[in-house]
Design a protein around this motif. Sequence first.
Motif, PDB file in Angstrom:
ATOM      1  N   GLU A 192     -11.735   4.883  -4.904  1.00 19.71           N
ATOM      2  CA  GLU A 192     -11.667   4.875  -6.364  1.00 19.71           C
ATOM      3  C   GLU A 192     -12.346   6.063  -7.011  1.00 19.71           C
ATOM      4  O   GLU A 192     -12.166   6.327  -8.192  1.00 19.71           O
ATOM      5  CB  GLU A 192     -12.262   3.577  -6.934  1.00 19.71           C
ATOM      6  CG  GLU A 192     -13.740   3.374  -6.661  1.00 19.71           C
ATOM      7  CD  GLU A 192     -13.993   2.712  -5.313  1.00 19.71           C
ATOM      8  OE1 GLU A 192     -15.168   2.481  -4.996  1.00 19.71           O
ATOM      9  OE2 GLU A 192     -13.026   2.456  -4.574  1.00 19.71           O
TER      10      GLU A 192
ATOM     11  N   PHE B  22      -0.531   1.767  -9.871  1.00 22.59           N
ATOM     12  CA  PHE B  22      -1.262   2.293  -8.715  1.00 22.59           C
ATOM     13  C   PHE B  22      -2.762   2.124  -8.961  1.00 22.59           C
ATOM     14  O   PHE B  22      -3.308   2.704  -9.902  1.00 22.59           O
ATOM     15  CB  PHE B  22      -0.935   3.768  -8.496  1.00 22.59           C
ATOM     16  CG  PHE B  22       0.477   4.034  -8.057  1.00 22.59           C
ATOM     17  CD1 PHE B  22       0.762   4.306  -6.730  1.00 22.59           C
ATOM     18  CD2 PHE B  22       1.525   4.018  -8.975  1.00 22.59           C
ATOM     19  CE1 PHE B  22       2.062   4.556  -6.315  1.00 22.59           C
ATOM     20  CE2 PHE B  22       2.827   4.270  -8.581  1.00 22.59           C
ATOM     21  CZ  PHE B  22       3.098   4.535  -7.245  1.00 22.59           C
TER      22      PHE B  22
ATOM     23  N   PHE C 186      -3.536   4.025  -2.321  1.00 24.32           N
ATOM     24  CA  PHE C 186      -3.419   3.143  -3.471  1.00 24.32           C
ATOM     25  C   PHE C 186      -2.815   1.795  -3.082  1.00 24.32           C
ATOM     26  O   PHE C 186      -2.007   1.697  -2.153  1.00 24.32           O
ATOM     27  CB  PHE C 186      -2.526   3.771  -4.549  1.00 24.32           C
ATOM     28  CG  PHE C 186      -3.121   4.985  -5.204  1.00 24.32           C
ATOM     29  CD1 PHE C 186      -3.893   4.862  -6.344  1.00 24.32           C
ATOM     30  CD2 PHE C 186      -2.908   6.246  -4.672  1.00 24.32           C
ATOM     31  CE1 PHE C 186      -4.437   5.980  -6.955  1.00 24.32           C
ATOM     32  CE2 PHE C 186      -3.452   7.369  -5.268  1.00 24.32           C
ATOM     33  CZ  PHE C 186      -4.219   7.236  -6.416  1.00 24.32           C
TER      34      PHE C 186
ATOM     35  N   GLY D  59      -6.515   4.330 -12.119  1.00 24.82           N
ATOM     36  CA  GLY D  59      -5.156   4.242 -11.591  1.00 24.82           C
ATOM     37  C   GLY D  59      -4.153   4.918 -12.501  1.00 24.82           C
ATOM     38  O   GLY D  59      -4.510   5.639 -13.430  1.00 24.82           O
TER      39      GLY D  59
ATOM     40  N   PRO E 162      -6.498   2.512  -6.985  1.00 23.58           N
ATOM     41  CA  PRO E 162      -7.104   3.044  -5.753  1.00 23.58           C
ATOM     42  C   PRO E 162      -7.661   1.929  -4.872  1.00 23.58           C
ATOM     43  O   PRO E 162      -8.255   0.966  -5.364  1.00 23.58           O
ATOM     44  CB  PRO E 162      -8.233   3.949  -6.269  1.00 23.58           C
ATOM     45  CG  PRO E 162      -7.859   4.279  -7.673  1.00 23.58           C
ATOM     46  CD  PRO E 162      -7.127   3.080  -8.189  1.00 23.58           C
TER      47      PRO E 162
ATOM     48  N   ARG F  27       0.845  -1.201   0.000  1.00 26.25           N
ATOM     49  CA  ARG F  27       0.000   0.000   0.000  1.00 26.25           C
ATOM     50  C   ARG F  27       0.877   1.248   0.000  1.00 26.25           C
ATOM     51  O   ARG F  27       1.950   1.267   0.595  1.00 26.25           O
ATOM     52  CB  ARG F  27      -0.899   0.042   1.244  1.00 26.25           C
ATOM     53  CG  ARG F  27      -2.006  -0.986   1.278  1.00 26.25           C
ATOM     54  CD  ARG F  27      -2.912  -0.719   2.483  1.00 26.25           C
ATOM     55  NE  ARG F  27      -3.985  -1.682   2.616  1.00 26.25           N
ATOM     56  CZ  ARG F  27      -3.914  -2.791   3.331  1.00 26.25           C
ATOM     57  NH1 ARG F  27      -2.787  -3.073   3.983  1.00 26.25           N
ATOM     58  NH2 ARG F  27      -4.933  -3.616   3.412  1.00 26.25           N
TER      59      ARG F  27
END
Length: 419
Positions: free
Chosen positions: A418, A411, A342, A394, A413, A338
């Motif tokens: 999101e 990446f 993200f 992303g 979300p 993480r």
Amino acid sequence: MFKPIRRNLTILYILTFFLFLVFILVIMYFTVQKVAEREQMKEISQYMKQEKAISKAGLARLKENASGSKVQEAGHPYFYYILKPGGKLLEGEELIPGLHSEMRKLAAEGNLRSGYHEIEYNERNAMYHVEAVHAETSGTVYVVFGIETTGAHHVMQKLLVLFLLLSAVFTAILALLSYFLAGKAIVPIHVALEKQRKFVSDASHELRTPISVFYSSIELLEKEEGEHLSTFGKEVVADLKTEAKLMAEMLEDLLFLARSDQEVQQYRFEEVQLYDLCASIARRFQAGLPKNILLINNLLERPVVWGDPTRLQELIYIFLENAKQYTENGFIKLSLYRKDNFAVIEIEDSGSGIDEHDLPHIFERFYRGDKARVRDGTGLGLSIAEAITEKHRGRIEVKSKVGEGTVFKVFIPLKGEET
């Protein structure tokens, strides 16, 4: 696709118009200011000719005394002071109460210089002229002569506020106009691109059947007549089969991108446990790796995202296959962790790396660097990966150095982030 283009064009138009507007308003403001200053200087010059106290005869009668002289209130629209270099006031009439003390301070500090100057005192403004002259009875003296400009100063402040308001209003109007013009500018591009997309989609769809028939025919030929073919014939059939398979894959990739462009590509979003997905992919991918390439599993956390598991799996496979293709001997490292809001899927390899001149273009369709031209593939994999990532809101970051390897970071979300 066209929203960023329209936004960028709008910003470009706004900046161009705004800079031009600011340039015009700045010129107007300083022109008005200079004209006002010239008029004030002219006014001071005219009053100086009228004031008898600062004439040669007036200065000749001055006599310095120990206590100095008191300042009188001016009965006309100008003021004057006659001071010694040390700051002693010999005579004066003033419009702004207390201004003489500021002039005495300037004279005492040696800051009372010849020429025109402006001053603000007790929230009032003035312009004055300083001249050093020789008086027979009192030696060298400073003659300060000026007018109050508080009214003109307030007018200039209001003019500045007016110009700022005009800038804000015209900027808002220009923003709307720029957005409209940007929309008009991209219409021909939009039409041309839509035609191109339709052609690619239709052509890819129509070619799927003959390519499938062609591939099936080669397989049938290989199965039925393989034993009777010469060594050269077998090589030709194998090459045809490989090329037919590559063509079929390219058509599927083109169809995927065409549907993504038209926003009709089907995505089935659900809660996805990325740890389980990556672990499963790593097990299957490792089985097909040659012995000279080591797969390092570095799944550190268990982030949850909102996405299409099938497309995310395809996304990860694209980067893993890409790493495998350009790593002849070394390692491929799959990491999961993480960062902020993200989930980060990181694929690192110790392969040949990407030239810095190629890096800005690697996500372009069919783009292949010089080293990539000798490799298998359609040149569409990274374009598909980018399309899948964008659909998941992303982004992709890439770092690479020739001879050392490449790192791709995807990446996505986290669930709930999101939007």
